[in-house]
Design an enzyme around this catalytic site. Structure first.
Site, PDB file in Angstrom:
ATOM      1  N   TRP A  26       0.758  -0.830   0.539  1.00  0.00           N
ATOM      2  CA  TRP A  26       0.387  -0.074  -0.211  1.00  0.00           C
ATOM      3  C   TRP A  26       0.648   1.127   0.143  1.00  0.00           C
ATOM      4  O   TRP A  26       2.122   1.129   0.190  1.00  0.00           O
ATOM      5  CB  TRP A  26      -0.665   0.325   1.091  1.00  0.00           C
ATOM      6  CG  TRP A  26      -2.070  -0.594   1.101  1.00  0.00           C
ATOM      7  CD1 TRP A  26      -2.007  -2.061   2.544  1.00  0.00           C
ATOM      8  CD2 TRP A  26      -3.552  -1.014   0.285  1.00  0.00           C
ATOM      9  NE1 TRP A  26      -2.976  -3.236   1.840  1.00  0.00           N
ATOM     10  CE2 TRP A  26      -3.727  -2.097   0.673  1.00  0.00           C
ATOM     11  CE3 TRP A  26      -3.533  -0.349  -0.325  1.00  0.00           C
ATOM     12  CZ2 TRP A  26      -4.815  -3.051   0.325  1.00  0.00           C
ATOM     13  CZ3 TRP A  26      -4.982  -0.757  -1.144  1.00  0.00           C
ATOM     14  CH2 TRP A  26      -5.004  -1.925  -0.741  1.00  0.00           C
ATOM     15  N   HIS A  27       0.202   2.507  -0.060  1.00  0.00           N
ATOM     16  CA  HIS A  27       1.154   3.185  -0.681  1.00  0.00           C
ATOM     17  C   HIS A  27       0.568   4.472   0.792  1.00  0.00           C
ATOM     18  O   HIS A  27      -0.432   4.304   0.623  1.00  0.00           O
ATOM     19  CB  HIS A  27       0.537   4.779  -1.675  1.00  0.00           C
ATOM     20  CG  HIS A  27       0.922   3.600  -3.065  1.00  0.00           C
ATOM     21  ND1 HIS A  27       2.035   3.403  -3.569  1.00  0.00           N
ATOM     22  CD2 HIS A  27       0.380   3.227  -3.952  1.00  0.00           C
ATOM     23  CE1 HIS A  27       2.122   3.218  -4.936  1.00  0.00           C
ATOM     24  NE2 HIS A  27       0.458   2.991  -5.612  1.00  0.00           N
ATOM     25  N   SER A  28       1.359   4.567   1.588  1.00  0.00           N
ATOM     26  CA  SER A  28       1.266   5.172   3.303  1.00  0.00           C
ATOM     27  C   SER A  28       0.698   6.340   2.923  1.00  0.00           C
ATOM     28  O   SER A  28       1.528   7.602   1.995  1.00  0.00           O
ATOM     29  CB  SER A  28       2.806   5.383   3.682  1.00  0.00           C
ATOM     30  OG  SER A  28       3.181   4.278   3.751  1.00  0.00           O
ATOM     31  N   THR A  71      -2.826   6.866  -6.365  1.00  0.00           N
ATOM     32  CA  THR A  71      -1.655   8.082  -6.092  1.00  0.00           C
ATOM     33  C   THR A  71      -0.894   8.985  -6.717  1.00  0.00           C
ATOM     34  O   THR A  71      -0.786  10.058  -6.001  1.00  0.00           O
ATOM     35  CB  THR A  71      -0.745   7.012  -4.732  1.00  0.00           C
ATOM     36  OG1 THR A  71      -0.277   6.128  -5.148  1.00  0.00           O
ATOM     37  CG2 THR A  71      -1.944   6.709  -3.632  1.00  0.00           C
TER      38      THR A  71
END
Length: 94
Positions: A26-28, A71
């Site tokens: 996941w992209h933080s 994102t």
């Protein structure tokens, strides 16, 4: 099924394996949320950090919630908005 008894050495090996092999896909984001201070926000709408002079945040950490978009697109929009804010605040004309 018998209980497995792990030694301190076993725990250290497992810990090392986890640190070397487990990662997020996941992209933080959202670690410096753009919300009012009373809602536990860190960044104001003008991208200034609440209570700090001269510091702005312009990256995915300002997202207040998870995104329903890629994102990279959101990061580009945040950068464009930050540029607009800085141009206005510095009195620059393009």
């Amino acid at each position: 099924m018998p209980d497995i008894k792990y030694t301190a050495e076993d725990d250290a090996i497992i810990d090392q394996w986890v640190r070397e092999n487990v990662a997020s896909t996941w992209h933080s984001l959202g670690t410096c949320k753009m919300l009012p201070l009373e809602w536990k926000g860190v960044v104001a709408a003008n991208m200034n950090v609440h209570g700090v002079t001269g510091v702005k945040v312009a990256d995915l950490s300002i997202c207040p919630a998870n995104l329903a978009a890629h994102t990279s697109h959101t990061a580009m929009i945040i950068g464009e908005k930050a540029a607009d804010i800085l141009i206005k605040e510095l009195g620059l004309v393009l």
